[in-house]
Design an enzyme around this catalytic site. Structure first.
Site, PDB file in Angstrom:
ATOM      1  CG  ASN A   1      -1.771   1.201   1.484  1.00  0.00           C
ATOM      2  OD1 ASN A   1      -1.827   2.022   0.539  1.00  0.00           O
ATOM      3  ND2 ASN A   1      -2.369   1.232   2.497  1.00  0.00           N
ATOM      4  CD1 TRP A   2       3.424   1.310  -2.822  1.00  0.00           C
ATOM      5  CD2 TRP A   2       3.351   2.501  -4.779  1.00  0.00           C
ATOM      6  NE1 TRP A   2       4.188   0.631  -3.953  1.00  0.00           N
ATOM      7  CE2 TRP A   2       4.379   1.369  -5.184  1.00  0.00           C
ATOM      8  CE3 TRP A   2       2.983   3.361  -5.933  1.00  0.00           C
ATOM      9  CZ2 TRP A   2       4.562   1.043  -6.334  1.00  0.00           C
ATOM     10  CZ3 TRP A   2       3.657   3.114  -7.082  1.00  0.00           C
ATOM     11  CH2 TRP A   2       4.340   2.095  -7.318  1.00  0.00           C
ATOM     12  CE  LYS A   3      -0.174   3.232   4.838  1.00  0.00           C
ATOM     13  NZ  LYS A   3       0.000   3.090   6.320  1.00  0.00           N
TER      14      LYS A   3
ATOM     15  CD  GLU B   1      -2.739   5.147   6.756  1.00  0.00           C
ATOM     16  OE1 GLU B   1      -2.914   5.310   5.540  1.00  0.00           O
ATOM     17  OE2 GLU B   1      -1.796   4.970   7.481  1.00  0.00           O
TER      18      GLU B   1
ATOM     19  N   GLY C   1       2.884   2.289  10.600  1.00  0.00           N
ATOM     20  CA  GLY C   1       3.530   3.704  10.531  1.00  0.00           C
ATOM     21  C   GLY C   1       4.337   3.543  11.912  1.00  0.00           C
TER      22      GLY C   1
ATOM     23  N   GLY D   1       3.127  -1.303   4.278  1.00  0.00           N
ATOM     24  CA  GLY D   1       3.063   0.268   3.989  1.00  0.00           C
ATOM     25  C   GLY D   1       4.471   0.822   3.549  1.00  0.00           C
ATOM     26  N   GLY D   2       4.941   1.326   4.436  1.00  0.00           N
ATOM     27  CA  GLY D   2       6.361   1.979   4.421  1.00  0.00           C
ATOM     28  C   GLY D   2       7.302   1.106   3.577  1.00  0.00           C
TER      29      GLY D   2
ATOM     30  CG  HIS E   1      -5.777   1.548   5.358  1.00  0.00           C
ATOM     31  ND1 HIS E   1      -5.380   2.696   6.143  1.00  0.00           N
ATOM     32  CD2 HIS E   1      -4.704   0.786   5.222  1.00  0.00           C
ATOM     33  CE1 HIS E   1      -4.063   2.276   6.538  1.00  0.00           C
ATOM     34  NE2 HIS E   1      -3.542   1.202   5.766  1.00  0.00           N
TER      35      HIS E   1
ATOM     36  CB  SER F   1       5.656  -1.864  11.788  1.00  0.00           C
ATOM     37  OG  SER F   1       5.228  -0.493  11.931  1.00  0.00           O
TER      38      SER F   1
ATOM     39  CD  GLU G   1      -3.162  -2.714   7.351  1.00  0.00           C
ATOM     40  OE1 GLU G   1      -2.019  -2.791   6.797  1.00  0.00           O
ATOM     41  OE2 GLU G   1      -3.880  -1.684   7.231  1.00  0.00           O
TER      42      GLU G   1
END
Ligand code: 13P
Length: 255
Positions: free
Chosen positions: A9-11, A102, A178, A238-239, A100, A217, A172
């Site tokens: 997930n590149w966000k 966020e 993150g 993610g990251g 998600h 993470s 998640e």
């Protein structure tokens, strides 16, 4: 379920140049290793078509599927700034993230709206990747299981049990996203076991069919231990997914 999934997930990250470089690196890494893992990338929606074309040019379309990070529940209409599942599919998406954390937090998405979006994904022919997970406060107050069960239940009661077989679920924990604070493998494994049991109570076949991904993470140095848990079938990253080499290193932990 014949192979695991590693999803990135590149966000809200990326650019055309980023994609060109990313696909080059991914191409070299994937061809070197022929991993028995399905990759799914979730770029910002505006880059779906460019990423699809770039993957195609490198013969990576069969190794890597694409997904969108969100959709609007309607198929079209006067909803400025929104995109429907049908449009995302038209741009090359096969998957879509639903619920998600966020979006639950910054766009105030409720369990009810998440269920509507799940249904809209199926209508558009997209595979929903339903994200569920508790906040730190909810975990500390001992209600993690209850929260996650309610998030799952609202989709099942709106869309029906069979609907879940069309997609996948990502657990998640919000406090691990993150933050560098990964759930311990035992903690993640326990929650995945609970989700699998919830599915099994509805249908044994469904429980075996639906991939359960862990997110929060995930890195190449913790993925092996997480993926060793029986009920963890892959990762939603993610990251670390912003670096192609790191995403492939994580996939190697699953293979
Ligand atoms: P991080 O891997 O950056 O914690 O993000 C996880 C996530 O939210 C994936 O959807």
């Amino acid at each position: 379920m014949d192979r695991g999934i590693v999803a990135g997930n590149w966000k809200m990250h990326g650019s055309r140049q980023f994609i060109v470089d990313y696909v080059d690196t991914l191409g070299a890494a994937v061809q070197d290793q022929s991993l028995p893992v399905g990759f799914v990338l979730f770029p910002p929606a505006g880059y779906l078509e460019f990423l699809a074309r770039s993957l195609d040019e490198r013969d990576l379309s069969s190794a890597v599927s694409l997904g969108a990070q969100n959709l609007h529940p309607e198929s079209e209409g006067a909803y400025t700034g929104e995109m429907s599942g049908e449009m995302l599919k038209d741009l090359g998406a096969l998957w879509v993230l639903i619920g998600h954390s966020e979006r639950r937090e910054y766009a105030a998405e409720t369990n009810e709206l998440v269920a509507e979006k799940f249904s809209a994904a199926l209508r558009a022919g997209l595979k929903p990747l339903l994200c569920i997970g508790e906040t730190e406060v909810e975990r500390e107050s001992g209600s993690a299981a209850e929260i996650v069960t309610a998030q799952l239940d609202s989709v099942v009661s709106y869309c029906g049990t069979d609907a879940l077989s069309q997609g996948a679920i990502a657990y998640e924990p919000v406090w691990a996203i993150g933050t560098g604070k990964t759930a311990t493998p035992a903690m993640a494994g326990e929650m995945h076991g609970l989700i699998r049991d919830e599915l099994r109570q509805r249908s044994a076949e469904l429980a075996e069919q639906v991939p359960l991904l862990y997110g929060g993470s995930v890195k190449s140095d913790n993925a092996t231990a997480l993926f060793a848990e029986t009920d963890i079938d892959g990762g939603l990253v993610g990251g670390a997914s912003l670096t192609a080499v790191d995403l492939v290193a994580i996939a190697r932990c699953l293979a």
